[in-house]
Design an enzyme around this catalytic site. Sequence first.
Site, PDB file in Angstrom:
ATOM      1  N   THR A 132      12.235  52.037  44.933  1.00  0.00           N
ATOM      2  CA  THR A 132      12.655  51.190  43.819  1.00  0.00           C
ATOM      3  C   THR A 132      14.129  50.792  43.903  1.00  0.00           C
ATOM      4  O   THR A 132      14.928  51.507  44.521  1.00  0.00           O
ATOM      5  CB  THR A 132      12.417  51.958  42.499  1.00  0.00           C
ATOM      6  N   ASP A 133      14.462  49.688  43.230  1.00  0.00           N
ATOM      7  CA  ASP A 133      15.879  49.291  43.149  1.00  0.00           C
ATOM      8  C   ASP A 133      16.680  50.228  42.237  1.00  0.00           C
ATOM      9  O   ASP A 133      17.911  50.220  42.264  1.00  0.00           O
ATOM     10  CB  ASP A 133      16.008  47.836  42.657  1.00  0.00           C
ATOM     11  N   GLU A 134      15.976  51.029  41.419  1.00  0.00           N
ATOM     12  CA  GLU A 134      16.692  51.873  40.449  1.00  0.00           C
ATOM     13  C   GLU A 134      17.536  52.945  41.116  1.00  0.00           C
ATOM     14  O   GLU A 134      18.409  53.537  40.472  1.00  0.00           O
ATOM     15  CB  GLU A 134      15.703  52.509  39.467  1.00  0.00           C
ATOM     16  N   TYR A 158      13.775  59.738  36.659  1.00  0.00           N
ATOM     17  CA  TYR A 158      12.875  59.004  37.566  1.00  0.00           C
ATOM     18  C   TYR A 158      13.632  58.496  38.791  1.00  0.00           C
ATOM     19  O   TYR A 158      13.231  58.752  39.937  1.00  0.00           O
ATOM     20  CB  TYR A 158      12.225  57.823  36.819  1.00  0.00           C
ATOM     21  N   LYS A 162      13.282  59.468  42.804  1.00  0.00           N
ATOM     22  CA  LYS A 162      12.963  58.497  43.865  1.00  0.00           C
ATOM     23  C   LYS A 162      14.083  58.473  44.913  1.00  0.00           C
ATOM     24  O   LYS A 162      13.823  58.362  46.120  1.00  0.00           O
ATOM     25  CB  LYS A 162      12.767  57.090  43.272  1.00  0.00           C
TER      26      LYS A 162
HETATM   27  P1  NAD Z   1       1.748  53.825  38.732  1.00  0.00           P
HETATM   28  O1  NAD Z   1       2.317  54.874  37.830  1.00  0.00           O
HETATM   29  O2  NAD Z   1       1.003  52.686  38.125  1.00  0.00           O
HETATM   30  O3  NAD Z   1       0.767  54.505  39.801  1.00  0.00           O
HETATM   31  C1  NAD Z   1       1.064  55.697  40.448  1.00  0.00           C
HETATM   32  C2  NAD Z   1      -0.212  56.217  41.079  1.00  0.00           C
HETATM   33  O4  NAD Z   1       0.109  57.427  41.795  1.00  0.00           O
HETATM   34  C3  NAD Z   1      -1.301  56.587  40.063  1.00  0.00           C
HETATM   35  O5  NAD Z   1      -2.543  56.089  40.474  1.00  0.00           O
HETATM   36  C4  NAD Z   1      -1.290  58.102  40.067  1.00  0.00           C
HETATM   37  O6  NAD Z   1      -2.559  58.667  39.757  1.00  0.00           O
HETATM   38  C5  NAD Z   1      -0.855  58.410  41.486  1.00  0.00           C
HETATM   39  N1  NAD Z   1      -0.231  59.735  41.642  1.00  0.00           N
HETATM   40  C6  NAD Z   1       0.710  60.299  40.842  1.00  0.00           C
HETATM   41  N2  NAD Z   1       1.036  61.524  41.303  1.00  0.00           N
HETATM   42  C7  NAD Z   1       0.310  61.719  42.431  1.00  0.00           C
HETATM   43  C8  NAD Z   1       0.216  62.778  43.371  1.00  0.00           C
HETATM   44  N3  NAD Z   1       0.943  63.895  43.221  1.00  0.00           N
HETATM   45  N4  NAD Z   1      -0.626  62.657  44.408  1.00  0.00           N
HETATM   46  C9  NAD Z   1      -1.387  61.535  44.554  1.00  0.00           C
HETATM   47  N5  NAD Z   1      -1.356  60.513  43.685  1.00  0.00           N
HETATM   48  C10 NAD Z   1      -0.504  60.592  42.641  1.00  0.00           C
HETATM   49  O7  NAD Z   1       2.971  53.320  39.600  1.00  0.00           O
HETATM   50  P2  NAD Z   1       3.247  51.873  40.216  1.00  0.00           P
HETATM   51  O8  NAD Z   1       3.965  51.069  39.214  1.00  0.00           O
HETATM   52  O9  NAD Z   1       2.007  51.375  40.839  1.00  0.00           O
HETATM   53  O10 NAD Z   1       4.300  52.262  41.360  1.00  0.00           O
HETATM   54  C11 NAD Z   1       3.873  52.612  42.673  1.00  0.00           C
HETATM   55  C12 NAD Z   1       5.072  52.953  43.519  1.00  0.00           C
HETATM   56  O11 NAD Z   1       5.970  51.847  43.555  1.00  0.00           O
HETATM   57  C13 NAD Z   1       5.899  54.119  42.973  1.00  0.00           C
HETATM   58  O12 NAD Z   1       6.346  54.886  44.057  1.00  0.00           O
HETATM   59  C14 NAD Z   1       7.075  53.457  42.257  1.00  0.00           C
HETATM   60  O13 NAD Z   1       8.207  54.290  42.274  1.00  0.00           O
HETATM   61  C15 NAD Z   1       7.267  52.237  43.140  1.00  0.00           C
HETATM   62  N6  NAD Z   1       7.844  51.055  42.470  1.00  0.00           N
HETATM   63  C16 NAD Z   1       7.313  50.595  41.305  1.00  0.00           C
HETATM   64  C17 NAD Z   1       7.836  49.421  40.733  1.00  0.00           C
HETATM   65  C18 NAD Z   1       7.277  48.851  39.455  1.00  0.00           C
HETATM   66  O14 NAD Z   1       7.856  47.908  38.909  1.00  0.00           O
HETATM   67  N7  NAD Z   1       6.148  49.322  38.946  1.00  0.00           N
HETATM   68  C19 NAD Z   1       8.914  48.769  41.353  1.00  0.00           C
HETATM   69  C20 NAD Z   1       9.429  49.300  42.546  1.00  0.00           C
HETATM   70  C21 NAD Z   1       8.882  50.425  43.097  1.00  0.00           C
HETATM   71  O1  DAU Z   2      13.166  48.389  38.770  1.00  0.00           O
HETATM   72  C1  DAU Z   2      11.968  48.922  39.268  1.00  0.00           C
HETATM   73  C2  DAU Z   2      11.355  49.837  38.239  1.00  0.00           C
HETATM   74  O2  DAU Z   2      10.802  49.010  37.215  1.00  0.00           O
HETATM   75  C3  DAU Z   2      10.290  50.750  38.824  1.00  0.00           C
HETATM   76  O3  DAU Z   2      10.872  51.593  39.772  1.00  0.00           O
HETATM   77  C4  DAU Z   2       9.626  51.574  37.704  1.00  0.00           C
HETATM   78  O4  DAU Z   2       8.573  52.355  38.249  1.00  0.00           O
HETATM   79  C5  DAU Z   2       9.066  50.614  36.681  1.00  0.00           C
HETATM   80  O5  DAU Z   2       8.497  51.337  35.590  1.00  0.00           O
HETATM   81  C6  DAU Z   2      10.158  49.675  36.149  1.00  0.00           C
HETATM   82  O6  DAU Z   2      11.141  50.425  35.378  1.00  0.00           O
HETATM   83  P1  DAU Z   2      11.761  49.839  34.031  1.00  0.00           P
HETATM   84  O7  DAU Z   2      12.287  50.959  33.222  1.00  0.00           O
HETATM   85  O8  DAU Z   2      12.685  48.706  34.313  1.00  0.00           O
HETATM   86  O9  DAU Z   2      10.406  49.211  33.382  1.00  0.00           O
HETATM   87  P2  DAU Z   2       9.853  49.179  31.884  1.00  0.00           P
HETATM   88  O10 DAU Z   2       8.722  48.225  31.868  1.00  0.00           O
HETATM   89  O11 DAU Z   2       9.632  50.546  31.337  1.00  0.00           O
HETATM   90  O12 DAU Z   2      11.062  48.531  31.069  1.00  0.00           O
HETATM   91  C7  DAU Z   2      11.563  47.241  31.416  1.00  0.00           C
HETATM   92  C8  DAU Z   2      12.741  46.942  30.501  1.00  0.00           C
HETATM   93  O13 DAU Z   2      12.260  46.765  29.161  1.00  0.00           O
HETATM   94  C9  DAU Z   2      13.734  48.087  30.416  1.00  0.00           C
HETATM   95  O14 DAU Z   2      15.048  47.544  30.292  1.00  0.00           O
HETATM   96  C10 DAU Z   2      13.350  48.820  29.137  1.00  0.00           C
HETATM   97  C11 DAU Z   2      12.821  47.709  28.264  1.00  0.00           C
HETATM   98  N1  DAU Z   2      11.754  48.084  27.307  1.00  0.00           N
HETATM   99  C12 DAU Z   2      10.679  48.764  27.789  1.00  0.00           C
HETATM  100  C13 DAU Z   2       9.648  49.127  26.948  1.00  0.00           C
HETATM  101  C14 DAU Z   2       8.450  49.902  27.462  1.00  0.00           C
HETATM  102  C15 DAU Z   2      11.845  47.697  25.979  1.00  0.00           C
HETATM  103  O15 DAU Z   2      12.809  47.035  25.548  1.00  0.00           O
HETATM  104  N2  DAU Z   2      10.811  48.043  25.148  1.00  0.00           N
HETATM  105  C16 DAU Z   2       9.730  48.760  25.565  1.00  0.00           C
HETATM  106  O16 DAU Z   2       8.839  49.077  24.728  1.00  0.00           O
END
Ligand code: NAD
Ligand code: DAU
Length: 354
Positions: A132-134, A158, A162
């Site tokens: 992730t970019d975080e 989180y 990561k």
């Molecule tokens: P998600 O939470 O929707 O899915 C995670 C999946 O991993 C789930 O299906 C869960 O059951 C599985 N899991 C959790 N713990 C596990 C374990 N110990 N063993 C096997 N499986 C396990 O997450 P996502 O949003 O699909 O993100 C996927 C990946 O991409 C993550 O590594 C996250 O850090 C990264 N990522 C997410 C975003 C985003 O915006 N969602 C952006 C950048 C990177």
């Molecule tokens: O940047 C990549 C990341 O993006 C991934 O690594 C994470 O797995 C993914 O969950 C996401 O993280 P964020 O914290 O940015 O996503 P989220 O959707 O939780 O929140 C997006 C923005 O919106 C953040 O600034 C918090 C805000 N927010 C979120 C929720 C759930 C609100 O204002 N209200 C809300 O109810």
Amino acid sequence: MILVTGGAGFIGANFVLDWLNGNGEGVINLDKLTYAGNLQTLASLESDPRHVFVQGDIGDRELVSRLLQEYQVRAVINFAAESHVDRSIHGPGEFIQTNVVGTFNLLEAVRAYWNALEGEAKAAFRFLHVSTDEVYGTLSATDAPFSESNRYEPNSPYSASKAASDHLVRAWHHTYGLPVLTTNCSNNYGPYHFPEKLIPLVILNALAGKPLPIYGDGQQIRDWLYVKDHCSAIRTVLAQGRLGETYNVGGWNEKANLDVVHTICSILDTLRPKADGTGYAEQITYVQDRPGHDRRYAIDARKLERELGWKPAETFESGIRKTVQWYLDNQDWVSNVTSGNYRQWLEQHYGNKA
Ligand code: NAD
Ligand code: DAU
């Protein structure tokens, strides 16, 4: 075959669906099925012999070793993680367990397998870690977007977990020569997104007549990427990425949260106008801010474009419209997720297969 971990989650499942749509190569999908894992997303693959689903933990070295051997895996793509920042604030333990200890165990199982490979199979093997970019921390309004050489400055449990996993992956390459690739992507959105995250939460709360919660002043900025563009970037890096390198992935779509929410409201006003004639934006409610809330993320994805020719296909405007339409068109998936029924659905529909 390739081994995908976390392939029942949001991005992993989109990746598996796209992969099998465009490619004959089979997928072993290893997922623990936490609350975020939803096999209903993969229902269309139920009788597809190219998809082998295994419920299990990336931290289970014996299981991972057996799968690698049995299916003679040629690449591992690691999506499995705890992914929600707010959950990591309430309870960081699971994040350390899966994201750090789990990744360590996965790397060790993969290293043992890769060490025993020979010739072309060894040379062609890849471990791609999805991150992730975080990990780069937060930007001010005038800072340049994150590049691959930015310092790691994670601010939430989180992002710290990561960042730790990224460091392990890097070290396993540097010390043991494991052929790794790492991608650091910005915020994804699109189909099958679990409604704890901002975009699906706002769409579903709006339709249910519930408040649309904005943390703090709503001026935090995220750089949004349509999930299918993230999947295409991962396929590109897997096929052509330079070993040991990291690639930033982003959509050049910086938006303030409040603007994202207003955009969703106005799309819904057109596609599903409210019977009482009011606009969805009237449901916006300001709530307490997230502790330690990062102000701005922005990704400089030029390395990926320059070296591997990748570019996103969607703009935010086209992607968000598709996404809202997808949630309107997929009420079964939505109601199973919001009611929690998707968890029983696993038992009913997959039984022993899962
Ligand atoms: P998600 O939470 O929707 O899915 C995670 C999946 O991993 C789930 O299906 C869960 O059951 C599985 N899991 C959790 N713990 C596990 C374990 N110990 N063993 C096997 N499986 C396990 O997450 P996502 O949003 O699909 O993100 C996927 C990946 O991409 C993550 O590594 C996250 O850090 C990264 N990522 C997410 C975003 C985003 O915006 N969602 C952006 C950048 C990177
Ligand atoms: O940047 C990549 C990341 O993006 C991934 O690594 C994470 O797995 C993914 O969950 C996401 O993280 P964020 O914290 O940015 O996503 P989220 O959707 O939780 O929140 C997006 C923005 O919106 C953040 O600034 C918090 C805000 N927010 C979120 C929720 C759930 C609100 O204002 N209200 C809300 O109810």
